[in-house]
Design a protein around this motif. Structure first.
Motif, mmCIF file in Angstrom:
data_model
loop_
_atom_site.group_PDB
_atom_site.id
_atom_site.type_symbol
_atom_site.label_atom_id
_atom_site.label_comp_id
_atom_site.label_asym_id
_atom_site.label_seq_id
_atom_site.Cartn_x
_atom_site.Cartn_y
_atom_site.Cartn_z
ATOM 1 N N ALA A 206 -38.390 1.914 7.943
ATOM 2 C CA ALA A 206 -37.582 0.867 8.572
ATOM 3 C C ALA A 206 -38.322 -0.469 8.544
ATOM 4 O O ALA A 206 -37.714 -1.532 8.360
ATOM 5 N N GLY A 207 -39.649 -0.412 8.727
ATOM 6 C CA GLY A 207 -40.440 -1.625 8.713
ATOM 7 C C GLY A 207 -40.359 -2.359 7.391
ATOM 8 O O GLY A 207 -40.271 -3.592 7.344
ATOM 9 N N TRP A 208 -40.358 -1.620 6.290
ATOM 10 C CA TRP A 208 -40.249 -2.249 4.977
ATOM 11 C C TRP A 208 -38.839 -2.803 4.759
ATOM 12 O O TRP A 208 -38.673 -3.943 4.306
ATOM 13 N N ILE A 209 -37.813 -2.021 5.093
ATOM 14 C CA ILE A 209 -36.433 -2.493 4.885
ATOM 15 C C ILE A 209 -36.199 -3.792 5.658
ATOM 16 O O ILE A 209 -35.737 -4.797 5.114
ATOM 17 N N GLY A 210 -36.513 -3.763 6.957
ATOM 18 C CA GLY A 210 -36.206 -4.905 7.803
ATOM 19 C C GLY A 210 -36.976 -6.154 7.426
ATOM 20 O O GLY A 210 -36.430 -7.265 7.454
ATOM 21 N N ARG A 211 -38.242 -6.006 7.060
ATOM 22 C CA ARG A 211 -39.024 -7.190 6.713
ATOM 23 C C ARG A 211 -38.612 -7.757 5.352
ATOM 24 O O ARG A 211 -38.609 -8.974 5.161
ATOM 25 N N LEU A 212 -38.239 -6.882 4.417
ATOM 26 C CA LEU A 212 -37.764 -7.385 3.129
ATOM 27 C C LEU A 212 -36.416 -8.097 3.270
ATOM 28 O O LEU A 212 -36.084 -8.977 2.467
ATOM 29 N N LEU A 213 -35.649 -7.704 4.292
ATOM 30 C CA LEU A 213 -34.346 -8.332 4.532
ATOM 31 C C LEU A 213 -34.421 -9.587 5.403
ATOM 32 O O LEU A 213 -33.397 -10.229 5.642
ATOM 33 N N ALA A 214 -35.602 -9.915 5.887
ATOM 34 C CA ALA A 214 -35.728 -10.929 6.935
ATOM 35 C C ALA A 214 -34.981 -12.215 6.607
ATOM 36 O O ALA A 214 -34.314 -12.795 7.472
ATOM 37 N N ARG A 215 -35.052 -12.665 5.360
ATOM 38 C CA ARG A 215 -34.450 -13.966 5.031
ATOM 39 C C ARG A 215 -32.935 -13.893 4.871
ATOM 40 O O ARG A 215 -32.278 -14.926 4.785
ATOM 41 N N ARG A 216 -32.390 -12.673 4.854
ATOM 42 C CA ARG A 216 -30.934 -12.518 4.837
ATOM 43 C C ARG A 216 -30.370 -12.350 6.241
ATOM 44 O O ARG A 216 -29.146 -12.342 6.408
ATOM 45 N N LEU A 217 -31.237 -12.218 7.220
ATOM 46 C CA LEU A 217 -30.782 -11.954 8.581
ATOM 47 C C LEU A 217 -30.556 -13.229 9.392
ATOM 48 O O LEU A 217 -30.344 -13.168 10.599
ATOM 49 N N ARG A 218 -30.655 -14.375 8.731
ATOM 50 C CA ARG A 218 -30.170 -15.660 9.275
ATOM 51 C C ARG A 218 -30.664 -15.965 10.674
ATOM 52 O O ARG A 218 -29.884 -16.060 11.628
ATOM 53 N N GLY A 219 -31.961 -16.068 10.814
ATOM 54 C CA GLY A 219 -32.519 -16.508 12.085
ATOM 55 C C GLY A 219 -32.802 -15.415 13.096
ATOM 56 O O GLY A 219 -33.203 -15.718 14.216
ATOM 57 N N ALA A 220 -32.584 -14.164 12.735
ATOM 58 C CA ALA A 220 -32.907 -13.077 13.665
ATOM 59 C C ALA A 220 -34.417 -12.953 13.813
ATOM 60 O O ALA A 220 -35.170 -13.083 12.845
ATOM 61 N N GLY A 221 -34.862 -12.675 15.031
ATOM 62 C CA GLY A 221 -36.269 -12.358 15.238
ATOM 63 C C GLY A 221 -36.563 -10.959 14.727
ATOM 64 O O GLY A 221 -35.815 -10.018 15.016
ATOM 65 N N ILE A 222 -37.630 -10.817 13.946
ATOM 66 C CA ILE A 222 -37.996 -9.523 13.371
ATOM 67 C C ILE A 222 -39.259 -9.025 14.062
ATOM 68 O O ILE A 222 -40.285 -9.722 14.077
ATOM 69 N N VAL A 223 -39.177 -7.818 14.624
ATOM 70 C CA VAL A 223 -40.310 -7.205 15.320
ATOM 71 C C VAL A 223 -40.519 -5.809 14.738
ATOM 72 O O VAL A 223 -39.567 -5.030 14.607
ATOM 73 N N TYR A 224 -41.754 -5.509 14.368
ATOM 74 C CA TYR A 224 -42.094 -4.196 13.802
ATOM 75 C C TYR A 224 -43.138 -3.540 14.691
ATOM 76 O O TYR A 224 -44.184 -4.135 14.977
ATOM 77 N N LEU B 8 -24.093 -7.138 11.409
ATOM 78 C CA LEU B 8 -24.211 -7.171 12.870
ATOM 79 C C LEU B 8 -24.654 -8.538 13.395
ATOM 80 O O LEU B 8 -24.482 -8.813 14.589
ATOM 81 N N ARG B 9 -25.243 -9.357 12.539
ATOM 82 C CA ARG B 9 -25.721 -10.678 12.936
ATOM 83 C C ARG B 9 -26.568 -10.601 14.222
ATOM 84 O O ARG B 9 -26.269 -11.225 15.246
ATOM 85 N N PRO B 10 -27.640 -9.823 14.188
ATOM 86 C CA PRO B 10 -28.434 -9.600 15.406
ATOM 87 C C PRO B 10 -29.266 -10.816 15.785
ATOM 88 O O PRO B 10 -29.602 -11.666 14.954
ATOM 89 N N ASP B 11 -29.613 -10.879 17.062
ATOM 90 C CA ASP B 11 -30.602 -11.856 17.532
ATOM 91 C C ASP B 11 -32.015 -11.339 17.295
ATOM 92 O O ASP B 11 -32.933 -12.113 17.024
ATOM 93 N N VAL B 12 -32.178 -10.020 17.447
ATOM 94 C CA VAL B 12 -33.473 -9.380 17.235
ATOM 95 C C VAL B 12 -33.251 -8.071 16.498
ATOM 96 O O VAL B 12 -32.327 -7.318 16.838
ATOM 97 N N VAL B 13 -34.089 -7.800 15.502
ATOM 98 C CA VAL B 13 -34.125 -6.484 14.855
ATOM 99 C C VAL B 13 -35.501 -5.893 15.117
ATOM 100 O O VAL B 13 -36.525 -6.502 14.770
ATOM 101 N N HIS B 14 -35.526 -4.720 15.742
ATOM 102 C CA HIS B 14 -36.785 -4.043 16.068
ATOM 103 C C HIS B 14 -36.930 -2.855 15.117
ATOM 104 O O HIS B 14 -36.136 -1.912 15.166
ATOM 105 N N LEU B 15 -37.948 -2.893 14.293
ATOM 106 C CA LEU B 15 -38.171 -1.893 13.241
ATOM 107 C C LEU B 15 -39.113 -0.824 13.784
ATOM 108 O O LEU B 15 -40.242 -1.117 14.176
ATOM 109 N N GLN B 16 -38.644 0.450 13.763
ATOM 110 C CA GLN B 16 -39.307 1.470 14.566
ATOM 111 C C GLN B 16 -40.044 2.555 13.775
ATOM 112 O O GLN B 16 -40.584 3.469 14.384
ATOM 113 N N ASP B 17 -40.061 2.510 12.466
ATOM 114 C CA ASP B 17 -40.909 3.419 11.698
ATOM 115 C C ASP B 17 -41.278 2.733 10.391
ATOM 116 O O ASP B 17 -40.797 1.640 10.087
ATOM 117 N N ARG B 18 -42.138 3.349 9.601
ATOM 118 C CA ARG B 18 -42.680 2.655 8.427
ATOM 119 C C ARG B 18 -41.601 2.259 7.429
ATOM 120 O O ARG B 18 -41.577 1.137 6.918
#
Length: 371
Positions: free
Chosen positions: A88-106, A76-86
């Protein structure tokens, strides 16, 4: 912006909040997506222009589901990924460096039951486990630092937990209270019922302490109860509701897809939890013009002013809850006055627009750090 809400839950407050945020972002002109299992909120989100990607990671051990979620997020090449449960919080933060500049919010929606008493006002909701400290304190701190994510917390009380016990960087923690739609949740203008009716809404699990509600209501014979929700304690609640002292006064409504109409059938709202953050059900009740009797836990006293918008009681205090329920049940003018004040309180600072404004500030900070 292209904003993605990531979910792994089908029910609960994080789901409801994520749908509200996704709909709100679409309404403000952003390209809004949800990645997660389909749920009661899917149709509402799609009708508002949100793209829903029905993918599921059912457990922490669901490697296949997690891989599918990861692939979709990256694609999806998002600008922002908002992680909304625990999870999801682990998946999204572990993926942060593959998301190529997306802002990560948990969003830290709550604290594990075994650590709940570390939040001011909360009671301990479950026994401590050995892994609680590693997973919810040390692990949270490590994965947040590694990912560079921002952490949104809906209450000052849980923000203190994040800073003092998880030991997160204060510069990466934003307090953004939850919000509700004041049009969808609006006073019905119905006349008071006889007997007066109290509504309880939530998951029938240990932390919500519906037993306190039933014990207290048994001492208030002129009160009728509406209990909306499902969960592991349903058989016990059914048994209690059928016993003398409560029989004929408790209506068990099950899980309700749209809670908005429920508030029109009640004169007051009850929240008996041992631990909370910034509960959506309470905000919905207040927006609907209902006074509340609530546990003074977590962020609840930040929202509900004792004696102004409702009445607060210590967690687990059955006599205190019984007295508060009885007081409001017997006084229609107090209910009306507190209900009007509760509605005004929401309009002043707890609407969806207030929440979206705060989240957009967090998104902008997350994107700036990711560049």
């Amino acid at each position: 912006m292209r904003v993605v809400q990531l979910l792994t839950q089908r029910t609960g407050g994080p789901l409801d909040h994520a749908v509200d945020v996704a709909v709100g972002m679409a309404g403000r002109g952003h390209e809004s997506h949800v990645v997660g299992p389909e749920s009661d909120g899917t149709a509402r989100a799609r009708a508002a222009g949100v793209t829903w990607h029905p993918l599921e990671m059912a457990t922490k051990q669901d490697v296949g589901g997690g891989a599918a979620v990861a692939r979709r997020l990256v694609s999806l090449r998002p600008d922002v990924v908002h992680l909304q449960d625990r999870r999801a919080g682990w998946i999204g933060r572990l993926l942060a460096r593959r998301l190529r500049g997306a802002g990560i919010v948990y969003t830290l929606h709550g604290v594990a039951d075994g650590l709940s008493d570390l939040v001011p006002g909360n009671a301990l909701a479950a026994p401590r486990r050995r892994r609680d400290r590693w997973y919810y304190l040390d692990g949270e701190r490590a994965v947040t630092r590694w990912s560079g994510a921002r952490v949104v917390v809906p209450s000052e009380a849980v923000a203190r937990f994040a800073l003092e016990h998880v030991r997160l960087d204060p510069d990466r923690v934003d307090v953004v209270p939850n919000g509700v739609d004041p049009v969808r949740f609006a006073p019905a203008g119905a006349s008071p019922r006889r007997p007066p009716t109290a509504l309880w809404l939530g998951v029938l699990g240990e932390v919500k302490r519906v037993d306190v509600l039933l014990d207290a209501a048994e001492r208030v014979p002129d009160l009728r109860l509406l209990v909306a929700g499902d969960g592991p304690l349903l058989p016990e609640v059914e048994r209690r509701a059928a016993q003398p002292g409560l029989a004929g006064r408790v209506s068990l409504l099950g899980r309700v897809h749209d809670p908005a109409p429920l508030f029109a059938d009640a004169d007051l709202f009850a929240l008996t939890s041992a631990a909370e953050n910034c509960p959506l059900a309470l905000l919905q009740a207040m927006a609907s013009g209902l006074p509340s009797v609530a546990s003074a836990v977590g962020g609840v006293p930040e929202v509900l002013r004792d004696g102004v918008d409702g009445l607060l009681c210590p967690a687990g205090d059955v006599p205190g809850f019984a007295a508060a329920l009885g007081s409001l049940a017997a006084d229609a003018s107090a209910r009306r006055r507190m209900g009007e004040s509760a509605r005004a309180r929401i309009l002043e600072g707890y609407t969806e627009d207030h929440c979206l404004d705060g989240l957009l500030e967090s998104y902008a900070k997350a994107r700036a750090c990711a560049r």
